[in-house]
Design an enzyme around this catalytic site. Structure first.
Site, PDB file in Angstrom:
ATOM      1  CB  SER A 135      -0.891  -0.003   1.250  1.00 40.18           C
ATOM      2  OG  SER A 135      -1.483   1.262   1.460  1.00 40.18           O
ATOM      3  CE1 TYR A 161      -3.969  -2.319   5.025  1.00 40.57           C
ATOM      4  CE2 TYR A 161      -3.607  -0.022   4.418  1.00 40.57           C
ATOM      5  CZ  TYR A 161      -3.739  -1.349   4.062  1.00 40.57           C
ATOM      6  OH  TYR A 161      -3.652  -1.708   2.736  1.00 40.57           O
ATOM      7  CE  LYS A 165      -1.447  -4.419   3.286  1.00 40.54           C
ATOM      8  NZ  LYS A 165      -1.538  -5.739   2.627  1.00 40.54           N
TER       9      LYS A 165
END
Length: 351
Positions: A135, A161, A165
């Site tokens: 991402s 989040y 990643k």
């Protein structure tokens, strides 16, 4: 005959659209998904509806579907024992930024521990080729725009989040540096939107959508009353956040291009590529574009800034063009047309 590709999270939004591209490119697919964020088959042994519709769209079959969590090591190992997997595309992850702030342990467990378990099982099975769904959040607050693959990562990330990643990317880089048999492509997405042009598959968020376009689409179809627009005073042309949106089918074709690169003779190590359009679209511009595509009025209300948001995030995709031979081809209007085609034909998603 093409490769046998294990696709984790294949019943999800990006995963299901990528399956279409993989099957049409002549590859075979085995799907692993615990369906925590996607619709399940109504009866035992039945394919999830997204996968059944992928088969209808392509006229091809999915080699196998396994309802398995990546946290279940034994069940995952059984999948590799049953199938002679050539390469893995790893989508399976929790991905809602706001939810990650509320439930950090769930995100670290699912995204990081799940990835570690997958890598350990792959290593034991001798499957050492991976396309990883990463991402643009790994760039944190951008130090310059457009962000390219040389931009620092891990600095100024504002949510769990994004941290998951970044951690997984580092794990994969360390693994590829230690074991030269490992080949890894890290695909850093910007904002996937749209749907397959047939309207048969699309984004079906559980509960209130966390992303802009599905939220707009649900307002347009009457499921939600109005759109809450965050910002209003950002340093952007209209005061609302600007993002790089990419049609999900362009993103899907990027995975096939990454697969080809991964299996080329000269590829080695772990290499990151941005997948986006390189063009910024504001929230108000997206509302206008969707209104034109759907002929539906989108009521909205500006409610001020949201903690952790950045004003502008736009990427450079030159490296993917040069090394993968890939370029996004669908414009903002097409993104909105296809998103509305999906939502209007499936007002309740796959339900």
């Amino acid at each position: 005959m093409g490769l046998l590709v294990l696709v984790t999270g294949g019943a999800g939004f990006v995963g299901s659209h990528t399956l279409v591209e993989l099957l049409e490119a002549g590859h075979r697919v085995v799907v692993v998904d615990n369906c925590c964020n996607s619709a399940r088959g109504q009866e035992a042994g039945q394919l999830p509806p997204a996968l059944a519709r992928v088969c209808t769209i392509t006229g091809k079959t999915i080699t196998a579907f396994h309802m398995v969590s990546l946290l279940d090591r034994d069940a995952l190992a059984q999948v590799f024992a049953q199938h002679k997997i050539d390469v893995v595309i790893h989508f399976a992850a929790l991905k809602a930024v706001g939810e990650s702030v509320e439930k950090p342990l769930a995100y670290y467990s699912n995204n990081v521990t799940g990835t570690l378990t997958l890598l350990e099982v792959m290593n034991e099975a001798g499957v050492k080729r991976l396309v990883y769904s990463s991402s643009a959040t790994v760039y944190g607050v951008p130090q310059y725009l457009p962000t390219d693959e040389q931009h620092p990562t891990g600095v100024g990330i504002t949510n769990p989040y994004g941290h998951t990643k970044h951690i997984c990317e580092q794990i994969l880089r360390d693994l590829a540096a230690t074991d030269k048999e490992w080949r890894v492509v890290l695909l850093r997405y910007f904002n996937p939107v749209g749907a397959h042009e047939s309207g048969m598959i699309g984004e079906d968020p559980k509960g209130t959508p966390n992303n802009l376009l599905p939220y707009i689409a649900q307002v347009a179809v009457g499921k939600l009353d109005e759109l809450l627009v965050y910002g209003g005073d950002y340093n952007t042309p209209d005061g609302t956040g600007v993002r790089d949106y990419i049609h999900v089918m362009d993103l899907a074709s990027g995975h096939v291009a990454a697969l080809d690169k991964l299996n080329s003779e000269d590829f080695q190590g772990a290499v990151a590529y941005n997948l986006g359009t390189g063009a910024g679209v504001s929230v108000l511009e997206m509302i206008t574009a969707f209104t034109r595509a759907s002929q539906k009025k989108i009521p909205y209300r500006v409610v001020g800034r949201r903690e952790g948001d950045v004003a502008t995030m736009v990427g450079s995709c030159v490296l993917a063009q040069q090394q993968l031979g890939w370029r996004a081809s669908r414009d903002l209007h097409q993104m909105c047309v296809d998103a509305w085609c999906w939502q209007s034909q499936n007002p309740d998603g796959y339900a």
